[in-house]
Design an enzyme around this catalytic site. Structure first.
Site, PDB file in Angstrom:
ATOM      1  N   THR A   2      -8.948  -5.613   3.226  1.00  0.00           N
ATOM      2  CA  THR A   2      -8.836  -4.720   2.075  1.00  0.00           C
ATOM      3  C   THR A   2      -9.802  -5.250   1.019  1.00  0.00           C
ATOM      4  O   THR A   2      -9.724  -6.424   0.652  1.00  0.00           O
ATOM      5  CB  THR A   2      -7.407  -4.692   1.514  1.00  0.00           C
TER       6      THR A   2
ATOM      7  N   GLN B 203      -4.770   2.570  14.915  1.00  0.00           N
ATOM      8  CA  GLN B 203      -3.544   2.973  14.211  1.00  0.00           C
ATOM      9  C   GLN B 203      -2.790   4.059  14.963  1.00  0.00           C
ATOM     10  O   GLN B 203      -1.552   4.033  15.031  1.00  0.00           O
ATOM     11  CB  GLN B 203      -3.886   3.443  12.796  1.00  0.00           C
TER      12      GLN B 203
ATOM     13  N   GLU C 271     -11.080  12.609   6.689  1.00  0.00           N
ATOM     14  CA  GLU C 271     -11.031  13.931   6.075  1.00  0.00           C
ATOM     15  C   GLU C 271     -12.420  14.542   5.920  1.00  0.00           C
ATOM     16  O   GLU C 271     -12.617  15.736   6.184  1.00  0.00           O
ATOM     17  CB  GLU C 271     -10.360  13.844   4.706  1.00  0.00           C
TER      18      GLU C 271
ATOM     19  N   ASP D 260       0.849  -1.193   0.000  1.00  0.00           N
ATOM     20  CA  ASP D 260       0.000   0.000   0.000  1.00  0.00           C
ATOM     21  C   ASP D 260       0.881   1.239   0.000  1.00  0.00           C
ATOM     22  O   ASP D 260       1.745   1.399   0.880  1.00  0.00           O
ATOM     23  CB  ASP D 260      -0.907   0.002   1.234  1.00  0.00           C
TER      24      ASP D 260
ATOM     25  N   GLU E  72     -10.860   3.901   2.744  1.00  0.00           N
ATOM     26  CA  GLU E  72      -9.854   4.664   2.008  1.00  0.00           C
ATOM     27  C   GLU E  72     -10.051   4.413   0.524  1.00  0.00           C
ATOM     28  O   GLU E  72      -9.977   3.269   0.057  1.00  0.00           O
ATOM     29  CB  GLU E  72      -8.434   4.287   2.433  1.00  0.00           C
TER      30      GLU E  72
ATOM     31  N   ARG F  53      -8.749   3.943  12.584  1.00  0.00           N
ATOM     32  CA  ARG F  53      -7.918   5.114  12.883  1.00  0.00           C
ATOM     33  C   ARG F  53      -7.434   5.148  14.330  1.00  0.00           C
ATOM     34  O   ARG F  53      -6.287   5.514  14.600  1.00  0.00           O
ATOM     35  CB  ARG F  53      -8.715   6.393  12.576  1.00  0.00           C
TER      36      ARG F  53
ATOM     37  N   LYS G 197      -4.651  -2.013   9.886  1.00  0.00           N
ATOM     38  CA  LYS G 197      -4.795  -2.111   8.438  1.00  0.00           C
ATOM     39  C   LYS G 197      -4.916  -3.544   7.934  1.00  0.00           C
ATOM     40  O   LYS G 197      -5.408  -3.769   6.836  1.00  0.00           O
ATOM     41  CB  LYS G 197      -3.584  -1.459   7.753  1.00  0.00           C
TER      42      LYS G 197
ATOM     43  N   HIS H 260      -4.548  13.960   0.293  1.00  0.00           N
ATOM     44  CA  HIS H 260      -4.813  13.189   1.511  1.00  0.00           C
ATOM     45  C   HIS H 260      -3.655  13.332   2.493  1.00  0.00           C
ATOM     46  O   HIS H 260      -3.871  13.588   3.692  1.00  0.00           O
ATOM     47  CB  HIS H 260      -5.021  11.716   1.162  1.00  0.00           C
TER      48      HIS H 260
ATOM     49  N   GLU I 285      -9.017   4.131  -2.994  1.00  0.00           N
ATOM     50  CA  GLU I 285      -7.749   3.912  -3.689  1.00  0.00           C
ATOM     51  C   GLU I 285      -7.988   3.177  -5.003  1.00  0.00           C
ATOM     52  O   GLU I 285      -9.049   2.616  -5.239  1.00  0.00           O
ATOM     53  CB  GLU I 285      -6.784   3.096  -2.806  1.00  0.00           C
TER      54      GLU I 285
ATOM     55  N   ASP J 197      -9.111   0.270   1.062  1.00  0.00           N
ATOM     56  CA  ASP J 197      -8.169  -0.222   2.065  1.00  0.00           C
ATOM     57  C   ASP J 197      -8.629   0.258   3.440  1.00  0.00           C
ATOM     58  O   ASP J 197      -8.259   1.337   3.901  1.00  0.00           O
ATOM     59  CB  ASP J 197      -6.753   0.275   1.756  1.00  0.00           C
TER      60      ASP J 197
END
Length: 437
Positions: free
Chosen positions: A277, A260, A384, A147, A219, A257, A273, A154, A221, A253
């Protein structure tokens, strides 16, 4: 490198609705299980066309191959045990870019408008099946997952949130594609539910605790599969990197938060993570995406020599994320972005991965990192969009608020390019969240 570009005016005898992700100009590769056959006999590899899947097996077993010539690689494959190859994912569906180009060309010859005699052939009646009649698998062997962190908007937003007194981007960001090795075993396809992960959380006013994440996030991607093998210690330059890319998929993905924040220092993401995915099951070739090539943003400072590319190597691919809670009757679009907002291209990402002599294998998956745009409605994560929970999103239909993803919520991602009246799409990644175990 010569590409196989299907003209914008090409037509097919298959009934393909206007605005379909899968016109004859696309023909993305898929693999999976037919619902009308046993697990032993129902494994297939094919391409998507409109609302259908073209299963290659009945065609390869018929005399149609005498009307539509097979290339060298495809002819050799026809002599092997099909089901055994599909189960292994080695002899067939981790092919090279050139193998895929040959197969896509073969599919075009079968499906083009003037092949009416093929349309009515018994083998084609068995080969062309509705997408609703199959279960789709990941379009590759999935031996490794990497990744990256190449969405500059971002990365800037995260820097503003978590390092407000420092420059948004870390000093290395514009010098190299930042990435980490993820976990291939937890990559799943669209439609598979995601179980909320557990991990260690660190409250602001106490010691760490163990429990389900309270800040589950998506996320947005894009990802690419590699179709070549490179042995340990080999040297591969950026001029050869793109020729190793089989095609692209959408990638969600998932990220926890709060887990993490506590665990990532100093070695980076782990449990936050590795739990899941999600990817789309349609592998869209670079040949199909050729009309959407763009230059991308200016890189300043100029990359080091081993990362310098020639010509456009980014893509104008529109991206969209929708959210639907259990109380809602329909999805609400919460983000629209574009793949061109990536700072580092796929070619540069792969060239950087290869620059230290690491081996790669067919089926390795590489994800771009979260692709956010410069505007608030273009942000590719809940982190975000809600600005770390300070600006919750409001669901217009029900008035519900969301700072992060809750149990029962469904997240849907879509991607497509559109030009000259032709839409090349990636299908979707649809995932619903289940409660933690």
């Amino acid at each position: 490198m010569e590409r196989f570009i299907i003209p914008a005016n090409a037509r097919t005898w298959v009934d393909v609705s206007a605005g379909s992700d899968f016109p004859i100009q696309n023909l993305p590769f898929v693999t999976g299980q037919r619902k009308d056959r046993s697990a032993e006999e129902g494994l297939f590899v094919g391409v998507a066309i409109g609302d259908y899947i073209l299963d290659f097996q009945p065609i390869l077993d018929s005399e149609l191959t005498s009307y539509i010539p097979l290339g060298t690689e495809l002819a050799a494959f026809r002599q092997e045990e099909f089901a055994e190859n599909i189960r292994a994912f080695d002899a067939f569906f981790s092919p090279t870019v050139y193998d895929l180009r040959e197969l896509r060309s073969f599919a075009f010859e079968l499906l083009r408008f003037d092949r009416v005699f093929i349309r009515d052939h018994e083998a084609m009646q068995q080969a062309l099946i509705p997408q609703s009649g199959v279960w789709l698998d990941p379009p590759g062997a999935l031996r490794a997952f990497v990744d990256f962190y190449s969405g500059i908007h971002h990365a800037s937003n995260v820097g503003k949130m978590f390092r407000p007194d420092q420059p948004p981007l870390l000093p290395n960001y514009k010098h190299l594609p930042i990435g980490y090795n993820g976990r291939a075993s937890s990559v799943v396809t669209s439609g598979e539910n995601i179980v909320r992960p557990n991990g260690q959380l660190k409250p602001a006013d106490g010691p760490p605790i163990f429990g389900p994440t309270r800040e589950l996030d998506f996320e947005l991607e894009m990802g690419f599969f590699v179709g070549e093998e490179v042995s340990l210690g080999s040297k591969v330059g950026i001029e050869d990197a793109e020729s190793m890319i089989n095609g692209l998929v959408i990638v969600n993905d998932w990220s926890a938060r709060d887990i993490q924040r506590w665990e990532y220092q100093p070695l980076g993401p782990f449990l936050a993570k590795s739990f899941a995915t999600s990817i789309s099951p349609f592998l869209v070739s670079l040949d199909a995406l050729e009309p959407f090539r763009v230059q991308g943003m200016t890189q300043d400072p100029a990359p080091l020599e081993y990362l310098r590319t020639k010509g456009p190597c980014h893509y104008d691919i529109q991206l969209e994320v929708s959210l639907q809670t259990e109380k809602m009757s329909e999805e609400q679009v919460i983000c629209r972005s574009n793949m061109s907002y990536l700072y580092w291209s796929m070619t540069q990402q792969l060239a950087h991965q290869l620059s230290n002599g690491t081996p790669i294998e067919p089926g390795d998956l590489y994800a771009s990192g979260t692709i956010s745009g410069p505007e608030e409605d273009q942000f590719g994560s809940m982190l975000e969009l809600s600005w770390r929970g300070t600006k919750p999103l409001v669901m217009k239909e029900t008035g519900e608020q969301r700072s992060f993803i809750e149990d029962g919520d469904t997240v849907v991602m879509r991607a497509w390019g559109e030009k000259d009246g032709v839409r090349i799409g990636f299908g979707e990644v649809r995932s619903t969240i289940e409660p933690a175990l």
